[in-house]
Scaffold this active site. Sequence first.
Site, mmCIF file in Angstrom:
data_model
loop_
_atom_site.group_PDB
_atom_site.id
_atom_site.type_symbol
_atom_site.label_atom_id
_atom_site.label_comp_id
_atom_site.label_asym_id
_atom_site.label_seq_id
_atom_site.Cartn_x
_atom_site.Cartn_y
_atom_site.Cartn_z
ATOM 1 N N SER A 59 8.439 -0.072 6.694
ATOM 2 C CA SER A 59 8.071 0.866 7.750
ATOM 3 C C SER A 59 9.210 0.989 8.749
ATOM 4 O O SER A 59 9.969 0.034 8.946
ATOM 5 C CB SER A 59 6.817 0.366 8.481
ATOM 6 O OG SER A 59 6.556 1.160 9.614
ATOM 7 N N TYR A 91 3.036 -6.759 12.743
ATOM 8 C CA TYR A 91 3.294 -5.683 11.767
ATOM 9 C C TYR A 91 4.800 -5.440 11.656
ATOM 10 O O TYR A 91 5.368 -5.424 10.559
ATOM 11 C CB TYR A 91 2.562 -4.409 12.192
ATOM 12 C CG TYR A 91 2.679 -3.276 11.192
ATOM 13 C CD1 TYR A 91 1.890 -3.236 10.056
ATOM 14 C CD2 TYR A 91 3.592 -2.241 11.388
ATOM 15 C CE1 TYR A 91 2.001 -2.207 9.129
ATOM 16 C CE2 TYR A 91 3.710 -1.203 10.469
ATOM 17 C CZ TYR A 91 2.912 -1.191 9.345
ATOM 18 O OH TYR A 91 3.027 -0.173 8.424
HETATM 19 N N1 LIG Z 1 0.393 5.604 7.165
HETATM 20 C C1 LIG Z 1 1.432 5.280 7.930
HETATM 21 O O1 LIG Z 1 1.642 5.830 9.036
HETATM 22 C C2 LIG Z 1 2.420 4.243 7.448
HETATM 23 C C3 LIG Z 1 3.672 4.177 8.087
HETATM 24 C C4 LIG Z 1 4.600 3.233 7.653
HETATM 25 C C5 LIG Z 1 4.293 2.377 6.615
HETATM 26 N N2 LIG Z 1 3.074 2.443 6.015
HETATM 27 C C6 LIG Z 1 2.800 1.516 4.919
HETATM 28 O O2 LIG Z 1 2.446 2.248 3.769
HETATM 29 C C7 LIG Z 1 1.649 1.419 2.911
HETATM 30 C C8 LIG Z 1 0.442 2.217 2.423
HETATM 31 O O3 LIG Z 1 -0.375 2.542 3.530
HETATM 32 P P1 LIG Z 1 -1.171 3.921 3.634
HETATM 33 O O4 LIG Z 1 -0.742 4.558 4.883
HETATM 34 O O5 LIG Z 1 -1.103 4.673 2.361
HETATM 35 O O6 LIG Z 1 -2.646 3.320 3.894
HETATM 36 P P2 LIG Z 1 -4.073 3.596 3.222
HETATM 37 O O7 LIG Z 1 -4.285 5.046 2.984
HETATM 38 O O8 LIG Z 1 -5.052 2.890 4.101
HETATM 39 O O9 LIG Z 1 -3.987 2.850 1.804
HETATM 40 C C9 LIG Z 1 -3.887 1.457 1.733
HETATM 41 C C10 LIG Z 1 -4.034 0.996 0.282
HETATM 42 O O10 LIG Z 1 -3.842 -0.438 0.236
HETATM 43 C C11 LIG Z 1 -4.951 -1.046 -0.418
HETATM 44 N N3 LIG Z 1 -5.174 -2.375 0.167
HETATM 45 C C12 LIG Z 1 -5.443 -2.662 1.473
HETATM 46 N N4 LIG Z 1 -5.627 -3.980 1.620
HETATM 47 C C13 LIG Z 1 -5.477 -4.551 0.387
HETATM 48 C C14 LIG Z 1 -5.586 -5.880 -0.117
HETATM 49 N N5 LIG Z 1 -5.923 -6.909 0.676
HETATM 50 N N6 LIG Z 1 -5.354 -6.101 -1.440
HETATM 51 C C15 LIG Z 1 -5.062 -5.064 -2.265
HETATM 52 N N7 LIG Z 1 -4.952 -3.786 -1.842
HETATM 53 C C16 LIG Z 1 -5.174 -3.533 -0.540
HETATM 54 C C17 LIG Z 1 -6.124 -0.085 -0.199
HETATM 55 O O11 LIG Z 1 -7.117 -0.171 -1.211
HETATM 56 P P3 LIG Z 1 -8.439 -1.131 -1.092
HETATM 57 O O12 LIG Z 1 -8.978 -0.995 0.295
HETATM 58 O O13 LIG Z 1 -9.355 -0.650 -2.178
HETATM 59 O O14 LIG Z 1 -7.933 -2.513 -1.412
HETATM 60 C C18 LIG Z 1 -5.402 1.263 -0.311
HETATM 61 O O15 LIG Z 1 -5.261 1.615 -1.675
HETATM 62 C C19 LIG Z 1 1.305 0.172 3.726
HETATM 63 O O16 LIG Z 1 2.147 -0.894 3.319
HETATM 64 C C20 LIG Z 1 1.627 0.580 5.158
HETATM 65 O O17 LIG Z 1 1.985 -0.536 5.961
HETATM 66 C C21 LIG Z 1 2.131 3.360 6.403
#
Ligand SMILES: NC(=O)c1ccc[n+]([C@@H]2O[C@H](COP(=O)([O-])OP(=O)(O)OC[C@H]3O[C@@H](n4cnc5c(N)ncnc54)[C@H](OP(=O)(O)O)[C@@H]3O)[C@@H](O)[C@H]2O)c1
Length: 258
Positions: free
Chosen positions: A138, A148
């Site tokens: 991130s 984080y």
């Molecule tokens: N969205 C943003 O603004 C942003 C910005 C920078 C970085 N990121 C990073 O991008 C990545 C993806 O996030 P996203 O934004 O796509 O979020 P999201 O839409 O909430 O998706 C998160 C995914 O991770 C899975 N997950 C969560 N906890 C887990 C666990 N304990 N074990 C296995 N799987 C787990 C969830 O599935 P289940 O709940 O079914 O397990 C879901 O498939 C993350 O690493 C986040 O830190 C996001």
Amino acid sequence: MSTALVTGATSGIGLSFAHQLAERGHDVVLVARDRARLENVSDDLRAKYGVGTEILVADLSDRAETGKVAERLADQARPVDLLVNNAGYALKKRFLDNDIADEEAFFDVLGRAVLVLSHAAARAMRERGHGAIVNVSSVAGQITSGTYSAIKSFVTVFTEGLSAELAGTGVTATALLPGFTRTEFHDRAKLNMSRLPKFMWLDADRLVTDCLDDVAKGRVVSVPGPQYKAIVAGLRFAPRSLVRSRARTVHRPKARQG
Ligand SMILES: NC(=O)c1ccc[n+]([C@@H]2O[C@H](COP(=O)([O-])OP(=O)(O)OC[C@H]3O[C@@H](n4cnc5c(N)ncnc54)[C@H](OP(=O)(O)O)[C@@H]3O)[C@@H](O)[C@H]2O)c1
């Protein structure tokens, strides 16, 4: 036919990776906790792109379950050519207001799982002489916004080091540094993002397309979006005291993590 394994493949950035990789002809191994959602995604990918899919139900905060995903990655009889370490979430509370058990689970999912799964995949890929690893970090890893930021900083630096260790092996490692992206991430953590300006939002599909282009070029760090490229470049030169003071002003439970 090559195979990709995506953690957190049921939503947001991971779901977009799963679709785009399947569209490019990869079979896909889907990892997350929610079996029903995994089955839906799996059915969808098979129907839309005609690829093979596999489901691994795993909570990456659990060492034994993470170990099963690592075993799958190490299995030379069923090679995985591309690993996307993407699963993650944001905490609802600040460090000192949170239970340490929640912080440890957070550390295990965002940090330890990336370490363990990268190790298993990179060893197997090195033996075969090809492969790619994408670790979703991130832009927040460049600042000082709580645990984080600290863990995402680890993910970026770890991936940069891994990429150097893999030089000349035919295997690449890329850290993806998204900024704020429209996914379930902020709603799940009950973060109020209403005050974030529109131009700061990234689209997950566009971001993943750009990242896969960067992976094909062998880039070590992928920063999607011109606004975040400028921010990350600026942060490289900004005095750390300034970075720390800015992080204090944004580090409130409302719109602090991205
Ligand atoms: N969205 C943003 O603004 C942003 C910005 C920078 C970085 N990121 C990073 O991008 C990545 C993806 O996030 P996203 O934004 O796509 O979020 P999201 O839409 O909430 O998706 C998160 C995914 O991770 C899975 N997950 C969560 N906890 C887990 C666990 N304990 N074990 C296995 N799987 C787990 C969830 O599935 P289940 O709940 O079914 O397990 C879901 O498939 C993350 O690493 C986040 O830190 C996001």
